[in-house]
Design a protein around this motif. Sequence first.
Motif, PDB file in Angstrom:
ATOM      1  N   TYR B 144       0.859  -1.181   0.000  1.00 54.08           N
ATOM      2  CA  TYR B 144       0.000   0.000   0.000  1.00 54.08           C
ATOM      3  C   TYR B 144       0.893   1.228   0.000  1.00 54.08           C
ATOM      4  O   TYR B 144       1.670   1.438   0.918  1.00 54.08           O
ATOM      5  CB  TYR B 144      -0.915   0.006   1.230  1.00 54.08           C
ATOM      6  CG  TYR B 144      -2.261  -0.591   0.934  1.00 54.08           C
ATOM      7  CD1 TYR B 144      -3.262   0.192   0.363  1.00 54.08           C
ATOM      8  CD2 TYR B 144      -2.524  -1.922   1.187  1.00 54.08           C
ATOM      9  CE1 TYR B 144      -4.512  -0.346   0.064  1.00 54.08           C
ATOM     10  CE2 TYR B 144      -3.758  -2.470   0.882  1.00 54.08           C
ATOM     11  CZ  TYR B 144      -4.747  -1.673   0.323  1.00 54.08           C
ATOM     12  OH  TYR B 144      -5.970  -2.202   0.026  1.00 54.08           O
ATOM     13  N   ARG B 145       0.822   1.989  -1.071  1.00 51.63           N
ATOM     14  CA  ARG B 145       1.724   3.122  -1.199  1.00 51.63           C
ATOM     15  C   ARG B 145       0.932   4.287  -1.760  1.00 51.63           C
ATOM     16  O   ARG B 145       0.331   4.196  -2.816  1.00 51.63           O
ATOM     17  CB  ARG B 145       2.845   2.743  -2.161  1.00 51.63           C
ATOM     18  CG  ARG B 145       3.899   3.820  -2.305  1.00 51.63           C
ATOM     19  CD  ARG B 145       4.897   3.468  -3.377  1.00 51.63           C
ATOM     20  NE  ARG B 145       5.593   2.211  -3.067  1.00 51.63           N
ATOM     21  CZ  ARG B 145       6.533   1.690  -3.864  1.00 51.63           C
ATOM     22  NH1 ARG B 145       6.845   2.282  -5.004  1.00 51.63           N
ATOM     23  NH2 ARG B 145       7.110   0.548  -3.545  1.00 51.63           N
ATOM     24  N   TRP B 146       0.897   5.358  -1.016  1.00 50.60           N
ATOM     25  CA  TRP B 146       0.100   6.511  -1.436  1.00 50.60           C
ATOM     26  C   TRP B 146       0.924   7.373  -2.381  1.00 50.60           C
ATOM     27  O   TRP B 146       0.508   7.897  -3.377  1.00 50.60           O
ATOM     28  CB  TRP B 146      -0.310   7.326  -0.202  1.00 50.60           C
ATOM     29  CG  TRP B 146      -1.366   8.325  -0.498  1.00 50.60           C
ATOM     30  CD1 TRP B 146      -1.188   9.626  -0.879  1.00 50.60           C
ATOM     31  CD2 TRP B 146      -2.775   8.129  -0.464  1.00 50.60           C
ATOM     32  NE1 TRP B 146      -2.391  10.243  -1.061  1.00 50.60           N
ATOM     33  CE2 TRP B 146      -3.391   9.347  -0.813  1.00 50.60           C
ATOM     34  CE3 TRP B 146      -3.590   7.039  -0.157  1.00 50.60           C
ATOM     35  CZ2 TRP B 146      -4.777   9.501  -0.867  1.00 50.60           C
ATOM     36  CZ3 TRP B 146      -4.951   7.195  -0.201  1.00 50.60           C
ATOM     37  CH2 TRP B 146      -5.537   8.408  -0.565  1.00 50.60           C
TER      38      TRP B 146
ATOM     39  N   TYR I  96     -12.386   3.555   0.263  1.00 51.31           N
ATOM     40  CA  TYR I  96     -12.397   5.010   0.456  1.00 51.31           C
ATOM     41  C   TYR I  96     -13.783   5.640   0.428  1.00 51.31           C
ATOM     42  O   TYR I  96     -13.906   6.859   0.580  1.00 51.31           O
ATOM     43  CB  TYR I  96     -11.506   5.672  -0.599  1.00 51.31           C
ATOM     44  CG  TYR I  96     -10.067   5.223  -0.500  1.00 51.31           C
ATOM     45  CD1 TYR I  96      -9.276   5.624   0.589  1.00 51.31           C
ATOM     46  CD2 TYR I  96      -9.502   4.375  -1.441  1.00 51.31           C
ATOM     47  CE1 TYR I  96      -7.965   5.182   0.713  1.00 51.31           C
ATOM     48  CE2 TYR I  96      -8.189   3.937  -1.328  1.00 51.31           C
ATOM     49  CZ  TYR I  96      -7.430   4.342  -0.252  1.00 51.31           C
ATOM     50  OH  TYR I  96      -6.136   3.908  -0.117  1.00 51.31           O
TER      51      TYR I  96
ATOM     52  N   LYS J  31      -0.323  14.532   6.262  1.00 51.71           N
ATOM     53  CA  LYS J  31      -0.736  13.433   5.384  1.00 51.71           C
ATOM     54  C   LYS J  31      -1.868  13.915   4.483  1.00 51.71           C
ATOM     55  O   LYS J  31      -2.555  14.885   4.814  1.00 51.71           O
ATOM     56  CB  LYS J  31      -1.246  12.258   6.242  1.00 51.71           C
ATOM     57  CG  LYS J  31      -0.145  11.515   6.973  1.00 51.71           C
ATOM     58  CD  LYS J  31       0.514  10.481   6.070  1.00 51.71           C
ATOM     59  CE  LYS J  31       1.897  10.064   6.521  1.00 51.71           C
ATOM     60  NZ  LYS J  31       1.935   9.534   7.876  1.00 51.71           N
ATOM     61  N   TRP J  35      -6.401   9.954   2.605  1.00 52.00           N
ATOM     62  CA  TRP J  35      -5.688   8.914   3.348  1.00 52.00           C
ATOM     63  C   TRP J  35      -5.966   9.043   4.843  1.00 52.00           C
ATOM     64  O   TRP J  35      -6.284   8.070   5.519  1.00 52.00           O
ATOM     65  CB  TRP J  35      -4.175   8.983   3.080  1.00 52.00           C
ATOM     66  CG  TRP J  35      -3.450   7.848   3.741  1.00 52.00           C
ATOM     67  CD1 TRP J  35      -3.175   6.638   3.186  1.00 52.00           C
ATOM     68  CD2 TRP J  35      -2.964   7.807   5.086  1.00 52.00           C
ATOM     69  NE1 TRP J  35      -2.537   5.835   4.108  1.00 52.00           N
ATOM     70  CE2 TRP J  35      -2.406   6.527   5.277  1.00 52.00           C
ATOM     71  CE3 TRP J  35      -2.959   8.721   6.146  1.00 52.00           C
ATOM     72  CZ2 TRP J  35      -1.827   6.127   6.488  1.00 52.00           C
ATOM     73  CZ3 TRP J  35      -2.397   8.326   7.356  1.00 52.00           C
ATOM     74  CH2 TRP J  35      -1.834   7.043   7.523  1.00 52.00           C
ATOM     75  N   THR J  36      -5.843  10.266   5.339  1.00 56.04           N
ATOM     76  CA  THR J  36      -6.018  10.493   6.782  1.00 56.04           C
ATOM     77  C   THR J  36      -7.430  10.114   7.226  1.00 56.04           C
ATOM     78  O   THR J  36      -7.618   9.430   8.244  1.00 56.04           O
ATOM     79  CB  THR J  36      -5.767  11.985   7.107  1.00 56.04           C
ATOM     80  OG1 THR J  36      -4.459  12.330   6.658  1.00 56.04           O
ATOM     81  CG2 THR J  36      -5.885  12.235   8.598  1.00 56.04           C
ATOM     82  N   ALA J  39      -7.853   6.333   7.064  1.00 52.53           N
ATOM     83  CA  ALA J  39      -7.086   5.655   8.111  1.00 52.53           C
ATOM     84  C   ALA J  39      -7.773   5.809   9.467  1.00 52.53           C
ATOM     85  O   ALA J  39      -7.891   4.851  10.232  1.00 52.53           O
ATOM     86  CB  ALA J  39      -5.663   6.200   8.163  1.00 52.53           C
ATOM     87  N   HIS J  44      -6.862   1.868   7.142  1.00 56.59           N
ATOM     88  CA  HIS J  44      -5.414   1.696   7.004  1.00 56.59           C
ATOM     89  C   HIS J  44      -4.823   1.539   8.408  1.00 56.59           C
ATOM     90  O   HIS J  44      -5.338   2.125   9.351  1.00 56.59           O
ATOM     91  CB  HIS J  44      -4.757   2.928   6.352  1.00 56.59           C
ATOM     92  CG  HIS J  44      -5.082   3.107   4.904  1.00 56.59           C
ATOM     93  ND1 HIS J  44      -4.805   2.153   3.961  1.00 56.59           N
ATOM     94  CD2 HIS J  44      -5.653   4.140   4.233  1.00 56.59           C
ATOM     95  CE1 HIS J  44      -5.194   2.586   2.768  1.00 56.59           C
ATOM     96  NE2 HIS J  44      -5.734   3.775   2.900  1.00 56.59           N
ATOM     97  N   ARG J  74     -10.055  -4.687   5.315  1.00 55.60           N
ATOM     98  CA  ARG J  74     -10.603  -3.533   4.609  1.00 55.60           C
ATOM     99  C   ARG J  74     -11.966  -3.834   3.972  1.00 55.60           C
ATOM    100  O   ARG J  74     -12.273  -4.980   3.657  1.00 55.60           O
ATOM    101  CB  ARG J  74      -9.633  -3.087   3.531  1.00 55.60           C
ATOM    102  CG  ARG J  74      -8.382  -2.434   4.077  1.00 55.60           C
ATOM    103  CD  ARG J  74      -7.398  -2.135   2.984  1.00 55.60           C
ATOM    104  NE  ARG J  74      -6.328  -1.239   3.432  1.00 55.60           N
ATOM    105  CZ  ARG J  74      -5.096  -1.644   3.768  1.00 55.60           C
ATOM    106  NH1 ARG J  74      -4.771  -2.928   3.737  1.00 55.60           N
ATOM    107  NH2 ARG J  74      -4.190  -0.766   4.170  1.00 55.60           N
ATOM    108  N   ARG J 119      -3.719   6.822  -5.091  1.00 53.98           N
ATOM    109  CA  ARG J 119      -4.063   7.969  -4.237  1.00 53.98           C
ATOM    110  C   ARG J 119      -5.323   8.629  -4.791  1.00 53.98           C
ATOM    111  O   ARG J 119      -5.648   8.485  -5.969  1.00 53.98           O
ATOM    112  CB  ARG J 119      -2.906   8.958  -4.138  1.00 53.98           C
ATOM    113  CG  ARG J 119      -2.384   9.436  -5.453  1.00 53.98           C
ATOM    114  CD  ARG J 119      -1.106  10.279  -5.288  1.00 53.98           C
ATOM    115  NE  ARG J 119      -0.596  10.634  -6.594  1.00 53.98           N
ATOM    116  CZ  ARG J 119       0.601  10.273  -7.076  1.00 53.98           C
ATOM    117  NH1 ARG J 119       1.429   9.568  -6.342  1.00 53.98           N
ATOM    118  NH2 ARG J 119       0.966  10.628  -8.289  1.00 53.98           N
ATOM    119  N   GLN J 121      -8.080  12.195  -4.346  1.00 55.53           N
ATOM    120  CA  GLN J 121      -8.187  13.559  -3.860  1.00 55.53           C
ATOM    121  C   GLN J 121      -9.600  14.077  -4.116  1.00 55.53           C
ATOM    122  O   GLN J 121     -10.175  13.826  -5.175  1.00 55.53           O
ATOM    123  CB  GLN J 121      -7.197  14.424  -4.638  1.00 55.53           C
ATOM    124  CG  GLN J 121      -6.673  15.601  -3.869  1.00 55.53           C
ATOM    125  CD  GLN J 121      -5.654  16.376  -4.708  1.00 55.53           C
ATOM    126  OE1 GLN J 121      -5.167  15.877  -5.717  1.00 55.53           O
ATOM    127  NE2 GLN J 121      -5.346  17.593  -4.301  1.00 55.53           N
TER     128      GLN J 121
END
Lengths: 146, 146, 146, 146, 146, 146, 146, 146, 146, 146
Positions: B144-146, I96, J31, J35-36, J39, J44, J74, J119, J121
């Motif tokens: 898992y890599r952002w 997500y 971060k 993601w934040t 998580a 995460h 997850r 990723r 956004q």
Amino acid sequence: MVHKQQAGEVVAQARVRAGLTWAQIAERLGKPEVWTTAALLGQHPMSPSDAAAAAELLDLGADVVEALQRQPYRGSGEAVVADPTIYRFHEALQVYGPALKELIHEKFGDGIMSAINFRMQVERVPDPEGDRVVVTWDGKFLDYRW
Amino acid sequence: MVHKQQAGEVVAQARVRAGLTWAQIAERLGKPEVWTTAALLGQHPMSPSDAAAAAELLDLGADVVEALQRQPYRGSGEAVVADPTIYRFHEALQVYGPALKELIHEKFGDGIMSAINFRMQVERVPDPEGDRVVVTWDGKFLDYRW
Amino acid sequence: MVHKQQAGEVVAQARVRAGLTWAQIAERLGKPEVWTTAALLGQHPMSPSDAAAAAELLDLGADVVEALQRQPYRGSGEAVVADPTIYRFHEALQVYGPALKELIHEKFGDGIMSAINFRMQVERVPDPEGDRVVVTWDGKFLDYRW
Amino acid sequence: MVHKQQAGEVVAQARVRAGLTWAQIAERLGKPEVWTTAALLGQHPMSPSDAAAAAELLDLGADVVEALQRQPYRGSGEAVVADPTIYRFHEALQVYGPALKELIHEKFGDGIMSAINFRMQVERVPDPEGDRVVVTWDGKFLDYRW
Amino acid sequence: MVHKQQAGEVVAQARVRAGLTWAQIAERLGKPEVWTTAALLGQHPMSPSDAAAAAELLDLGADVVEALQRQPYRGSGEAVVADPTIYRFHEALQVYGPALKELIHEKFGDGIMSAINFRMQVERVPDPEGDRVVVTWDGKFLDYRW
Amino acid sequence: MVHKQQAGEVVAQARVRAGLTWAQIAERLGKPEVWTTAALLGQHPMSPSDAAAAAELLDLGADVVEALQRQPYRGSGEAVVADPTIYRFHEALQVYGPALKELIHEKFGDGIMSAINFRMQVERVPDPEGDRVVVTWDGKFLDYRW
Amino acid sequence: MVHKQQAGEVVAQARVRAGLTWAQIAERLGKPEVWTTAALLGQHPMSPSDAAAAAELLDLGADVVEALQRQPYRGSGEAVVADPTIYRFHEALQVYGPALKELIHEKFGDGIMSAINFRMQVERVPDPEGDRVVVTWDGKFLDYRW
Amino acid sequence: MVHKQQAGEVVAQARVRAGLTWAQIAERLGKPEVWTTAALLGQHPMSPSDAAAAAELLDLGADVVEALQRQPYRGSGEAVVADPTIYRFHEALQVYGPALKELIHEKFGDGIMSAINFRMQVERVPDPEGDRVVVTWDGKFLDYRW
Amino acid sequence: MVHKQQAGEVVAQARVRAGLTWAQIAERLGKPEVWTTAALLGQHPMSPSDAAAAAELLDLGADVVEALQRQPYRGSGEAVVADPTIYRFHEALQVYGPALKELIHEKFGDGIMSAINFRMQVERVPDPEGDRVVVTWDGKFLDYRW
Amino acid sequence: MVHKQQAGEVVAQARVRAGLTWAQIAERLGKPEVWTTAALLGQHPMSPSDAAAAAELLDLGADVVEALQRQPYRGSGEAVVADPTIYRFHEALQVYGPALKELIHEKFGDGIMSAINFRMQVERVPDPEGDRVVVTWDGKFLDYRW
């Protein structure tokens, strides 16, 4: 009374607190890694001595030790399939399942790979383009026999 | 217009008539057995030259050759799960899936085994107590890599 | 190309026209009744000689004979469960499944009854209060063995 | 108030603590093994005297004794199907269900095997190639009768 | 070969063309209305003479007559539940099912109403506030008997 | 706060302790048996006086009495279908549902049997070949009317 | 024989070719718009004269005319729910369904809005911020009445 | 911490105890009836002042007030569909959904009725043949616009 | 009559034969790539001129051109989810989705991203560690507004 | 022991009480926002220092901090799909999923967008006709590679 599944969660937690890897626990029990992990998560009944050894390593209560020895209802439920780490195995079965079936019949005849007389291994194989997860599924062939 | 799935059934039939094993076809194409079988059953697009080589071996029509080259919708559907030869793999995932997940995280960190950068092999391993089906799943680890 | 399932429907029809019972067909093939019926309905691959013998008895075409020899995707689908004659077996499993599991573990240890090394028999047992359907399920015990 | 299902779990636990087999409990109650096991797991209502006898053998509380006598909602749910020991019976039904149906109609006419006027037995039959699980399903034939 | 279900659709169509009611057909066959309608829609095997009588009334082909005599896979599928005329019966079962169960146990003991030794009748009962649909379900009580 | 469903379980338990049948309770409330049983199991709101009368008969607490008067979300869930005593009604609908629909349309035109303006009755009808469960479903016909 | 659903597709196509709106067809039949559209899509049986009038307007064949008069199995299946224009109604029911239930009980008592004695209307209501879709659901209240 | 759903149940209970109708609560908050009922059942976040006003009317605790203001996960689950009062709306969508879609496209073009910019109203309309439930769904038209 | 879905398959095939990319077709129509691809696969109605232009480019028949202009039932069904290229988007929503919801509410208030007033773009973004698939979802915010 | 999911609910609540936005928390942790948020909602595992920083900002207990660091299963379950804010993303996938697949294959060849090396956004883009929700999905392309 502690259910097998709850016992598995207690064990998973205790392992982190004890600072032990599954591999270390397996080594101390003298059992294979996948078997040990599966058994401690509640998918196999453990012998009294294995359960006791695990209890000492992980500081488990008597009710958890008793639960670990109980005969399980095996299976991990539908919700677990959605987890990406587990889903990839289901996806590979979706894509390669019929090919597996063809090749098993070609190499062995009509029958199946046993999932009971069965062992499994997970290895990390170094590779310059990125290390590889190599999982070996190894089951006795059973032919359809009336 | 021939669908990928129909093309796969035509191929499976033609293979029996031609008296060839999947292994022999794979060898003549110079491709791995599981990949070749899966591709001919409609799970991978084939290159024009691979499709042509298969067509010659198996005496396939032009519409089947075209279908073999098409990009597939992958997956083999729910009905296939009930077949005992395929079901045993699902059962092993039910029993050992969470253990696989724990050990992948332990050996690699947070991530998955790729089912895309992936190869699979089926072997018959002789054993005095009954020969064994050994299936190797080999995928690149992806973290898992952002 | 005739699918296994279609072949099974053709056979079922041909049997009625030929005025033969499944028991008579089984006897002429020298095979058990349940096996013969299941194989002719498409759940087992038949040997060329068995398929030929059935073809002669039932006046089947070459494509049906070919289909009977093909390796099947086994399983009979969800719709079939609703039929009352089949449903009663599912109901008995709903009611007695956990008891079966307990007694298998008690008499044999951790493991399963094989459904591959397996035979089944249906008998009519006379009874003054109403004759009885007696079905014997007979499978080799397989113990969980790593 | 204790639910039938909870009572079943208490009984299963108590049996292990008492060091008794299901067969021994059945013998002391003078009832068949499968019936006794199913009833104690909550699939049949027990008579006050049977419940009392079980309570004495297994040291059960009054609320459990009351639960054992209550009329159940029968059935063991979908989750149970995934357990390999139970799944093999479902698999055999998938493969042999239509053959069972054909043979019941051939031997008896249009109708069903009752799952109500019904008994079941599990035996361990020694066999040099591996002992066998033999399960007998024995139900009264009921013909469709308007 | 005509499937039972297709035969049912042909019959339904033929009945409209022949200008006959189900009640008239039932009367000419000398059979109850619900039974006759269900059998002609493919839920019961018909005797050769009943099938022939229906064929004459409705001008049916030989393949339909053959289909009407065949042993059916019973059940009408999930899609049918959504039809409002059928759904109301499912709704009543949702609301009154547990009450039915309690009262059957109270009046008869542990057991079921047979759906095999069973008959059903639909009547139009005049009522000044709007005529009523009265459906009688009449099945033999079967007690759980080992 | 006690949910309707919990209240129903409390009532069912209390009835056994009070040594009363549903029929006796219905008689004392002066209400039909099926209605009374369904209402006490949580499928109908009860009037304050009916709830109070039931409370006195069965020695129920104030929170249960309040729950019995509340407007319910009706329906009894999927799990209940598996119980054999309830399943037989579903099976009969699977087999006879389309015939019911045809006959309702034939006798009444396009419309439905109401499940709201509706009553139901369970009777034990003596029969020398085994007593019969006779359930009468009686609903007002509603025609499709724009 | 043309199925109701196929007839609906033929009608939908013919309407476009004839250059007519549903509203125009409804007007010529002298029937409400929603009813007419639903009936022509196969959800209501049409009278011979309505079917004939539609056939003339849309140039339909005799088999379609016959299909339009047949009694339907109502309902449009699960796949239709995913269409966004239809889904928004399901979503509003998900969000406002319990509120609708509360307010119906508050204004009318225990009962339902009939979906049989029912009419529906779609209007375009001009609005400076964007015209509005206004759908009126209008059904007779039916109280739970034993 | 109180979940939105639990808060809704507390509110529903408190409303009965306070002897208030949803209409009265809506009036005192100065909000529409359907909106108010839905919001208090947990389908909308409420403003602090609306939540406080409701708390005063219904004597609610601080945690419930906090829950009422929280952003919800909207939707009411599958179980709710079975309730007859709610089911009738689903049934009408099954029968009239495609007609609604056709008429929306005819009157507005390609697009949907918004379920977000949306209001709904429930009225009791007197009718000599039985009062009617009239529900108005009123949403802004949104056209597919890239 | 050609269904939208069949038309989409014909188009996909014709595109390969014509040696055109979706991007080239989109450019010649002067429409965005995702819109053009989705429309030609049957998810949007096309204007007569767009359909005609596509027909000329891809040499399509008149019935396909007609199908492309028809109003679709949108949605691509459950089977499509299993394809790995499509599944990854579903997986990202599983992981997500709740975070998306929180951030939309934080940045905009209570409401949704429209999927109707919406556009989408797929780009290939070069990256030394491996090029990236960048998909932009861009929809108008709609606030819950009564 | 606190489950990841429960920890997520505690965090969501604590954030409101602390008067912080997700964006502010993300900024203080250094971060990305999505993601934040994911998580902290349990999707995460967090590093000890990130978990500690979050704990200080939000005043979280030690068990929550421990839960935030645990490796998750997850996925967010089926119920979440019904929420309108989340559903619109599923709907767009239903409509545009096959187009996405075609364009990814056209621009990159046979393969997928990674959901692991990935990723995302969320931005609010001002627009005079109504601000827009713009979500960027950005994953490494992975080609099918044996």
